[in-house]
Scaffold this motif. Structure first.
Motif, PDB file in Angstrom:
ATOM      1  N   LEU A 428       0.827  -1.208   0.000  1.00 36.93           N
ATOM      2  CA  LEU A 428       0.000   0.000   0.000  1.00 36.93           C
ATOM      3  C   LEU A 428       0.860   1.257   0.000  1.00 36.93           C
ATOM      4  O   LEU A 428       0.655   2.161  -0.822  1.00 36.93           O
ATOM      5  N   ILE A 429       1.819   1.330   0.921  1.00 35.16           N
ATOM      6  CA  ILE A 429       2.654   2.523   1.023  1.00 35.16           C
ATOM      7  C   ILE A 429       3.475   2.722  -0.251  1.00 35.16           C
ATOM      8  O   ILE A 429       3.618   3.839  -0.755  1.00 35.16           O
ATOM      9  N   LYS A 430       4.007   1.624  -0.789  1.00 32.92           N
ATOM     10  CA  LYS A 430       4.768   1.705  -2.037  1.00 32.92           C
ATOM     11  C   LYS A 430       3.906   2.272  -3.157  1.00 32.92           C
ATOM     12  O   LYS A 430       4.329   3.174  -3.900  1.00 32.92           O
ATOM     13  N   ASN A 431       2.680   1.772  -3.292  1.00 33.51           N
ATOM     14  CA  ASN A 431       1.800   2.240  -4.365  1.00 33.51           C
ATOM     15  C   ASN A 431       1.345   3.676  -4.149  1.00 33.51           C
ATOM     16  O   ASN A 431       1.242   4.451  -5.105  1.00 33.51           O
ATOM     17  N   LEU A 432       1.059   4.057  -2.901  1.00 30.26           N
ATOM     18  CA  LEU A 432       0.671   5.443  -2.617  1.00 30.26           C
ATOM     19  C   LEU A 432       1.788   6.405  -2.992  1.00 30.26           C
ATOM     20  O   LEU A 432       1.534   7.491  -3.527  1.00 30.26           O
ATOM     21  N   ALA A 433       3.042   6.010  -2.714  1.00 28.82           N
ATOM     22  CA  ALA A 433       4.177   6.862  -3.053  1.00 28.82           C
ATOM     23  C   ALA A 433       4.338   6.963  -4.572  1.00 28.82           C
ATOM     24  O   ALA A 433       4.594   8.052  -5.109  1.00 28.82           O
ATOM     25  N   GLU A 434       4.169   5.830  -5.272  1.00 32.26           N
ATOM     26  CA  GLU A 434       4.302   5.850  -6.732  1.00 32.26           C
ATOM     27  C   GLU A 434       3.202   6.673  -7.381  1.00 32.26           C
ATOM     28  O   GLU A 434       3.428   7.335  -8.405  1.00 32.26           O
TER      29      GLU A 434
END
Length: 506
Positions: A428-434
């Motif tokens: 989730l955090i990875k995708n939110l940052a991307e």
């Protein structure tokens, strides 16, 4: 159908505290039948999470009970709950039975969290609020004109008008090359994975030597592990030992007032050097004279020897380096806000390790157990860890530090929670940052408004998008403290309520 939906990603302590406070404020404002709340939580039991779902008696809270209540302005609520439920507690209180000073097991606190959630969830539904739990992981979020689309691990989508990120404490992804390797455990949680796969007579390596490493050690010790256990870390320093009943200490020099005086007189924020000078002055005032600061350095000293000294110091009431940081717990976040970003980075680089070691100590009961493991030579600590490799032909791990190399077949990553977004092991955090829905804060966590708890991107708060807990670590510092997170939940809930009322009447 509710006309407005608030969704909370995460059903741990922050998530259920936010649910409870939002329900109460909406009910009092008589908006509870127009606004629904959804919790997205991957675990079967809401409230417990990985850490509080443990069944291990050695997993002890590192904070006393009177600061662990999840209700706004009622930090003592948990200690009062303990007193009311003495008959079911038994040995879950590890000292000071039924008193505010008690330290308890994580599993008992998990029971408290679950009970609080079930009560207010049932109450919300009986009062006519649409309240629901989606048992899934949130994997991504898309911002839309009229709210947010949350993508779930069940391949479903969930729409909401307000979104709160409360995913708990993220596991560190600092050894990605070890993921999936045989006998590698990326976190001490859940402890069942370790217990089911590590033979009791096996030698075990634990990456780290902080509180997370102590938890991993207690998992093994609670289950009669008799193989050798080694902590491998960068500095080899264990947490210090908490004083059981710390005496209140009124600071004279390291105060918010004196930091504001620097702002007022010099028309700028204080520097780390100025803050440290105030600390030195405070510590020497506490000690009643000059301190030999070189003698306080712990690097390179045997961990077992330091632990024995720390136990005696804790029994005697603590020292300046332990008790002054402890006395700062209610002020440290405000002081942190008074530093410029560049000074926060310097603090973490120069003093972060010292702060963590002294401010976040282990309870005395666990310290005494760790000491016995040192004395029996079952436990050892190695510092200056440089490299960890998996050796396929040996099906184990090679650890290099200095000019030495050691090998272990079983390895637990207990280096503690990740601070930087890029180091967080979270889809989730990875995708939110991307997707650029969140922006990393250079000191740690993500950018957010410390007054309203809104996520900030491109220098502006994102409407209807909020964050709680560890993701705020760079700007709020004390995000490991339940009482502090509950306070931020109060600000968040009030802001959401005001926004809903304002947009209804616009």
């Amino acid at each position: 159908m509710s006309s407005v939906n608030i969704t909370i990603i995460g059903g741990g302590a922050c998530g259920i505290s936010a649910f409870t406070e939002l329900f109460l404020q909406l009910r009092i404002a008589n908006l509870h039948q127009e606004v629904g709340i959804t919790i997205i939580e991957e675990n079967e039991e809401v409230g417990k999470g990985l850490a509080f779902g443990t069944k291990q008696p050695g997993h002890i809270l590192n904070t006393q009970a009177d600061l662990m209540g999840i209700h706004l302005t009622e930090p003592e609520h948990f200690s009062e709950w303990l007193i009311r439920h003495q008959e079911r507690i038994g040995e879950e209180i590890v000292d000071n039975q039924g008193q505010d000073e008690a330290f308890t097991t994580r599993r008992l606190y998990g029971d408290y969290l679950k009970e609080q959630f079930e009560h207010y969830f049932s109450l919300a539904k009986s009062e006519g609020m649409k309240a629901e739990v989606l048992h899934a992981s949130a994997t991504n979020v898309k911002q839309e004109e009229n709210g947010f689309e949350v993508f779930l691990s069940t391949q479903q989508k969930h729409h909401c008008d307000y979104l709160i990120l409360a995913p708990g404490t993220p596991v560190a992804n600092n050894y990605p090359h070890l993921e999936g390797k045989k006998n590698y455990f990326g976190s001490p949680w859940p402890s069942s994975e370790i217990l089911e796969n590590v033979p009791r007579d096996a030698d075990v390596g634990i990456l780290g030597s902080s509180l997370s490493a102590i938890d991993a050690l207690m998992t093994l010790a609670d289950n009669e592990h008799h193989g050798k256990i080694t902590f491998y870390s960068l500095d080899g320093l264990l947490p210090r030992v908490q004083v059981e009943k710390p005496e209140p200490y009124q600071r004279k020099y390291l105060t918010i007032k004196n930091l504001h005086r620097i702002q007022r007189e010099k028309l700028r924020n204080p520097t780390v050097v100025e803050v440290f000078r105030l600390f030195v002055k405070e510590a020497e005032s506490y000690a009643g004279g000059k301190i030999d600061w070189k003698a306080t350095k712990r690097d390179g000293k045997p961990a077992a020897e330091l632990l024995r000294e720390d136990i005696e110091t804790a029994r005697a009431g603590g020292d300046a380096l332990m008790n002054i940081p402890y006395s700062l717990r209610y002020d440290s976040s405000e002081m942190w806000k008074a530093l410029d970003e560049s000074e926060r980075i310097k603090f973490k680089k120069w003093l972060g390790g010292y702060w963590a070691t002294n401010r976040h100590g282990m309870p005395l009961v666990n310290a005494e157990r760790v000491c016995k493991l040192f004395e029996s030579q079952q436990l050892s600590v190695e510092s200056d860890l440089e490299e960890v490799k998996y050796i396929d032909e040996k099906e184990g791990f090679e650890l290099r530090f200095g000019d030495q190399v050691k090998f272990t077949k079983y390895l637990i990553n207990a280096t503690g929670p990740a601070s930087a977004v890029k180091a967080m092991k979270s889809e989730l955090i990875k995708n939110l940052a991307e997707e650029k829905l969140i922006e990393p804060e250079p000191v740690g966590g993500i950018r957010m408004d410390t007054q309203t708890m809104q996520v900030v991107t491109s220098g502006k708060p994102v409407p209807h998008f909020y964050v709680l807990g560890h993701l705020c670590n760079g700007l709020l510092l004390d995000v490991n403290a339940v009482w502090f997170n509950v306070r931020t939940i109060g600000s968040l809930s009030q802001h959401i309520l005001k926004t809903i009322i304002s947009e209804r009447t616009a």
